[in-house]
Design a protein around this motif. Structure first.
Motif, mmCIF file in Angstrom:
data_model
loop_
_atom_site.group_PDB
_atom_site.id
_atom_site.type_symbol
_atom_site.label_atom_id
_atom_site.label_comp_id
_atom_site.label_asym_id
_atom_site.label_seq_id
_atom_site.Cartn_x
_atom_site.Cartn_y
_atom_site.Cartn_z
ATOM 1 N N UNK A 138 0.860 -1.321 -0.033
ATOM 2 C CA UNK A 138 -0.158 -0.191 0.037
ATOM 3 C C UNK A 138 0.954 1.228 0.043
ATOM 4 N N UNK A 139 0.258 2.374 0.137
ATOM 5 C CA UNK A 139 0.970 3.438 0.403
ATOM 6 C C UNK A 139 2.473 3.506 1.146
ATOM 7 N N UNK A 140 2.227 3.237 2.271
ATOM 8 C CA UNK A 140 3.227 3.277 3.195
ATOM 9 C C UNK A 140 4.460 2.607 2.539
ATOM 10 N N UNK A 141 4.266 1.459 1.705
ATOM 11 C CA UNK A 141 5.440 0.704 1.117
ATOM 12 C C UNK A 141 6.532 1.673 0.384
ATOM 13 N N UNK A 142 5.806 2.553 -0.452
ATOM 14 C CA UNK A 142 6.595 3.468 -1.307
ATOM 15 C C UNK A 142 7.332 4.186 -0.293
ATOM 16 N N UNK B 196 -6.006 3.885 -5.282
ATOM 17 C CA UNK B 196 -5.411 2.791 -5.386
ATOM 18 C C UNK B 196 -6.114 1.719 -5.035
ATOM 19 N N UNK B 197 -5.786 0.476 -5.534
ATOM 20 C CA UNK B 197 -6.274 -0.928 -4.903
ATOM 21 C C UNK B 197 -5.220 -1.443 -3.955
ATOM 22 N N UNK B 198 -5.642 -1.766 -2.626
ATOM 23 C CA UNK B 198 -4.734 -2.325 -1.688
ATOM 24 C C UNK B 198 -5.613 -3.494 -1.204
ATOM 25 N N UNK B 199 -4.681 -4.196 -0.277
ATOM 26 C CA UNK B 199 -5.499 -5.471 0.273
ATOM 27 C C UNK B 199 -6.686 -4.923 1.231
ATOM 28 N N UNK B 200 -6.831 -3.763 1.564
ATOM 29 C CA UNK B 200 -7.916 -3.142 2.337
ATOM 30 C C UNK B 200 -9.004 -2.636 1.536
ATOM 31 N N UNK B 201 -9.032 -2.511 0.294
ATOM 32 C CA UNK B 201 -9.921 -1.955 -0.610
ATOM 33 C C UNK B 201 -10.663 -2.911 -1.241
ATOM 34 N N UNK B 202 -10.643 -3.996 -1.080
ATOM 35 C CA UNK B 202 -11.583 -5.142 -1.732
ATOM 36 C C UNK B 202 -13.115 -4.686 -1.396
ATOM 37 N N UNK B 203 -13.395 -4.306 -0.198
ATOM 38 C CA UNK B 203 -14.941 -3.783 0.100
ATOM 39 C C UNK B 203 -15.264 -2.802 -0.952
ATOM 40 N N UNK B 204 -14.342 -1.988 -1.714
ATOM 41 C CA UNK B 204 -14.827 -0.737 -2.224
ATOM 42 C C UNK B 204 -14.678 -0.973 -3.836
ATOM 43 N N UNK B 205 -15.839 -1.565 -4.306
ATOM 44 C CA UNK B 205 -15.563 -1.949 -5.709
ATOM 45 C C UNK B 205 -15.972 -0.712 -6.364
ATOM 46 N N UNK C 269 -4.444 -8.052 -12.090
ATOM 47 C CA UNK C 269 -5.281 -7.067 -12.829
ATOM 48 C C UNK C 269 -4.366 -5.816 -13.279
ATOM 49 N N UNK C 270 -4.811 -4.974 -14.199
ATOM 50 C CA UNK C 270 -4.273 -3.712 -14.660
ATOM 51 C C UNK C 270 -4.175 -2.836 -13.501
ATOM 52 N N UNK C 271 -5.299 -2.561 -12.446
ATOM 53 C CA UNK C 271 -5.319 -1.582 -11.611
ATOM 54 C C UNK C 271 -4.230 -1.900 -10.402
ATOM 55 N N UNK C 272 -3.955 -3.501 -10.338
ATOM 56 C CA UNK C 272 -2.996 -3.724 -9.362
ATOM 57 C C UNK C 272 -1.600 -3.165 -9.668
ATOM 58 N N UNK C 273 -1.372 -3.263 -11.220
ATOM 59 C CA UNK C 273 0.016 -2.522 -11.857
ATOM 60 C C UNK C 273 -0.068 -1.165 -11.606
ATOM 61 N N UNK C 274 -0.889 -0.519 -11.776
ATOM 62 C CA UNK C 274 -1.177 0.989 -11.758
ATOM 63 C C UNK C 274 -0.832 1.272 -10.297
ATOM 64 N N UNK C 275 -1.773 0.489 -9.140
ATOM 65 C CA UNK C 275 -1.534 0.907 -7.930
ATOM 66 C C UNK C 275 -0.177 0.949 -7.342
ATOM 67 N N UNK C 276 0.724 -0.258 -7.789
ATOM 68 C CA UNK C 276 2.130 -0.311 -7.611
ATOM 69 C C UNK C 276 2.920 1.205 -8.066
ATOM 70 N N UNK C 277 2.494 1.583 -9.278
ATOM 71 C CA UNK C 277 3.169 2.597 -9.804
ATOM 72 C C UNK C 277 3.000 3.738 -9.197
ATOM 73 N N UNK C 278 1.765 3.915 -8.637
ATOM 74 C CA UNK C 278 1.307 5.304 -7.703
ATOM 75 C C UNK C 278 1.960 5.222 -6.495
#
Length: 431
Positions: A26-30, A285-294, A387-396
């Motif tokens: 997630x964000x903190x990792x960056x 971004x999409x994180x482990x905790x955002x699965x609820x928020x489709x 999925x694509x948004x996982x790749x984009x989340x890493x970039x973000x």
């Protein structure tokens, strides 16, 4: 933020304190990655773990070793779980206990004992601040004179751990038709009020306590010429390309929004007292905790268009190639961008582009549009687990980590927005 920041100004011997636990990606990792690259000494904390009887404990030796390996630094093993949902009132009843008897068809009219909840809140706060004082004493002993320190607040959430809430929240965030539940009705209920109080305590008030309880460290280091800065992760919508224009939009419904605004207020109040505390409002971004928020991931897709607009280059080509390879045969990136833009530009969403009225509640039509659009775009991927948004989340989160790290030491504002323009510019800069 419209201009890329200069060098971070941190180096070997300086200290990075992660005020929150590192889970998943997630964000903190960056930000942690940037601290490692700079050669900073890394110190972390733990929330602790709950036993089956509800008691809170430190990490075991095995858990501590694994957590320190993930962090790449020392963890102060004193439980700093925030919130009060499992703390008992004077009668021995916790807020979670109060929720146990509520049926799925009775949540709207459920009445809670607010005297007991306030006692639980005070009990939880006493526990948290008592342990926080010990943690800060330990951190103080680990930080030598003559260094700079960056405290990064990453605590968020606070949904009470009660079984009744998950099916209700699933209807709010994923329901349509007969399964739709109005977020405004929930937010006005006693369960919603409890969630609001918990969000405030975990997401926002912990930032205040961090700033207050680290004051001795701050005063000692600043008196010797060092710099102490505080960062926190916010969310207050984000500008993305809609059509060909960067336009502010947000995920709806975002019930933590009120706590995030409280977080901004805490940073502004600290700033007025001379404390360099900055909330960075980051893109979805999409994180482990955002699965609820489709649907939260839909505004990620226009980042691909922003990358091209802000200059392209090797990183753009790499990200485009990686994303293209994740799509089904016959589906192109352009197909994905067209679908995302169609959704974001829909006239139904115009009210949610009004910044002044944020946070926004859901409506049946808005929910159906968002959920059906999200499903359409997710179905364009070959593998639902890759999925694509996982790749984009890493970039973000990598770009956001660099932007926050390079801004924090000499930040000149209590709140920054990191929109798609600056994130794309950071990614294509190749730094």
């Amino acid at each position: 933020m419209r201009t890329l920041p200069g060098p971070a100004g941190y180096g070997k011997g300086d200290v990075f304190v992660l005020f929150g636990e590192l889970f998943g990606r997630g964000y903190a990792n960056g930000l942690v990655d940037e601290a490692r690259k700079a050669g900073m000494t890394i110190i972390g904390i733990t929330m602790g773990r709950r036993e089956t009887d509800g008691s809170l404990r430190p990490l075991t030796a095995e858990e501590l070793t694994e957590s320190e390996k993930v962090l790449g630094g020392k963890i102060i093993n004193i439980p700093l779980e925030a919130g009060f949902d499992m703390d008992c009132s004077e009668s021995g009843i916790s807020p979670v206990d109060q929720l146990k008897g509520i049926k799925s068809d009775g949540w709207e009219s459920a009445a809670l004992d607010w005297v007991a909840i306030e006692q639980s809140r005070v009990s939880g706060l006493t526990r948290f601040t008592g342990n926080l004082a010990k943690v800060m004493d330990t951190i103080n002993s680990l930080i030598p004179d003559g260094v700079n320190v960056l405290f990064s607040h990453t605590m968020a959430g606070g949904i009470p751990r009660a079984r009744i809430l998950m099916p209700v929240l699933n209807r709010i965030f994923k329901g349509q038709g007969d399964r739709f539940a109005a977020s405004e009705v929930f937010w006005g209920s006693e369960l919603g009020k409890l969630c609001s109080d918990c969000f405030d305590e975990v997401t926002a008030n912990t930032f205040f306590h961090l700033i207050e309880f680290s004051q001795p460290i701050r005063e000692r280091l600043e008196s010797a010429g060092g710099k102490v800065a505080y960062t926190a992760y916010g969310y207050h919508g984000c500008e993305v390309l809609i059509g060909d224009v960067y336009t502010w939009q947000s995920y709806t419904p975002y019930l933590q929004g009120w706590a995030k605004m409280r977080l901004e207020g805490i940073a502004s109040a600290a700033w007025e007292k001379g404390v360099r505390a900055t909330v960075f409002n980051c893109p979805e971004i999409q994180t482990n905790s955002s699965a609820l928020f489709l649907g939260v991931e839909i505004s990620l897709y226009p980042l691909l268009a922003a990358l091209k607009r802000e200059g392209g280059g090797a990183d753009f080509d790499r990200i485009m190639t990686a994303c293209s390879q994740l799509l089904k045969e016959g589906v192109t990136i352009q197909d994905l961008l067209v679908a995302a833009d169609r959704y974001l530009a829909d006239t139904l969403l115009k009210p949610s582009h009004d910044y002044a009225s944020w946070p926004h509640h859901n409506t049946p039509a808005q929910a159906a549009l968002m959920l059906n659009s999200a499903t359409l775009m997710l179905d364009m991927n070959k593998d639902p687990k890759n999925i694509v948004c996982a790749e984009l989340s890493r970039a973000v989160f990598q770009a956001v980590g660099r932007l926050i790290f390079r801004t924090s030491r000499d930040s000149n504002a209590p709140v920054f927005w990191l929109n798609h323009d600056i994130v794309a510019r950071e990614l294509v800069s190749g730094e």
